[in-house]
Enzyme design. Structure first.
Site, short mmCIF file in Angstrom:
data_model
loop_
_atom_site.label_atom_id
_atom_site.label_comp_id
_atom_site.label_asym_id
_atom_site.label_seq_id
_atom_site.Cartn_x
_atom_site.Cartn_y
_atom_site.Cartn_z
N ALA A 12 0.80 -1.23 0.00
CA ALA A 12 0.00 0.00 0.00
C ALA A 12 0.82 1.27 0.00
O ALA A 12 0.29 2.35 0.27
CB ALA A 12 -0.94 -0.01 1.22
N SER A 13 2.11 1.18 -0.32
CA SER A 13 2.96 2.36 -0.20
C SER A 13 2.96 3.25 -1.44
O SER A 13 3.49 4.36 -1.42
CB SER A 13 4.40 1.93 0.10
N TYR A 153 5.94 -13.83 -13.62
CA TYR A 153 4.83 -12.97 -13.19
C TYR A 153 3.49 -13.55 -13.65
O TYR A 153 2.53 -13.59 -12.88
CB TYR A 153 5.04 -11.57 -13.77
#
Length: 245
Positions: A12-13, A153
């Site tokens: 969440a940064s 990914y």
């Protein structure tokens, strides 16, 4: 809409994760943020607090089980309940498969897939006890159609979709819904590094002829976290402007 609910947002940064945290706060939830970067996640939490929201934070690497368990304990100690989990944290280590190092495969799978599992597993008992919960996993359209140079990914994001379905079947009878969101091309600091020519080529693949914004993903999260989505589980919502059909 989410007044009195407690929500967790991993990664969440910045970017999508920070916007998800903001939207959940604006909907009335108490939000707990985590990220590997203690300073960056503290800045986002401080900003949300300055706007009058309830936001707490803790540095945590979701690829580490001990970090996840300590973070979940902190949230429960503070709020005594856990209603919403948004598994957003993820990393990339892009290269063609023939050049892919074992370490880069392991790191991406450990963070993006195993980390999502750690977080999900850690919240199930408290959600089962309260007979309610919303788990929202951020996958990717790459996990649906693949992408050259992103085997690790794509595998992790596809695995998240499988994890979402299996978990939804396990806990549906306990009042818990589990869904995934598969964003397409979303404008963030990370995607801004893609050369302009490549961005133009991507734009041609999108019927809406525009890239998504972090708030597009955050709005979808808020919907799936709300009572309006009470009868939706095990699904993957593509937020991609029609890029993948």
């Amino acid at each position: 809409m989410l007044i009195g609910k407690t929500a967790i947002v991993t990664g969440a940064s910045r970017g999508i994760g920070a916007e998800i945290a903001r939207k959940l706060c604006e909907a009335g939830a108490n939000v707990a943020l985590c990220s590997r970067s203690a300073e960056a996640v503290a800045q986002i939490a401080d900003m949300l607090q300055s706007e009058g929201h309830t936001a707490i934070h803790q540095a945590a690497d979701i690829s580490q089980k001990a970090d996840v368990e300590a973070f979940i304990k902190m949230v429960l100690d503070r709020f005594s309940q856990l209603d919403i989990l948004v598994n957003n944290a993820g990393i990339t280590r892009d290269t063609l498969l023939m050049r892919l190092k074992d370490a880069d495969w392991d790191t991406v799978l450990q963070t993006n897939l195993t980390g999502t599992m750690y977080c999900t597993r850690a919240v199930l008992r408290p959600m089962i006890r309260q007979k309610s919960g919303r788990i929202i996993n951020i996958s990717s359209v790459v996990g649906i159609v693949g992408n050259a140079g992103q085997a690790n990914y794509a595998a992790a994001k596809a695995g998240i979709i499988g994890l979402t379905k299996a978990t939804a079947k396990e806990v549906g009878a306990r009042g818990i819904t589990v869904n995934a969101i598969a964003p397409g091309f979303i404008t963030t600091d990370m995607t801004a590094q893609i050369p302009e020519q490549n961005q133009k080529q991507l734009l041609e693949l999108i019927p809406l002829r525009e890239f998504g914004r972090p708030e597009d993903v955050a709005d979808a999260v808020c919907f799936l976290a709300s009572d309006a989505a009470r009868y939706i589980t095990g699904q993957t919502l593509q937020v991609d402007g029609g890029m993948v059909m």
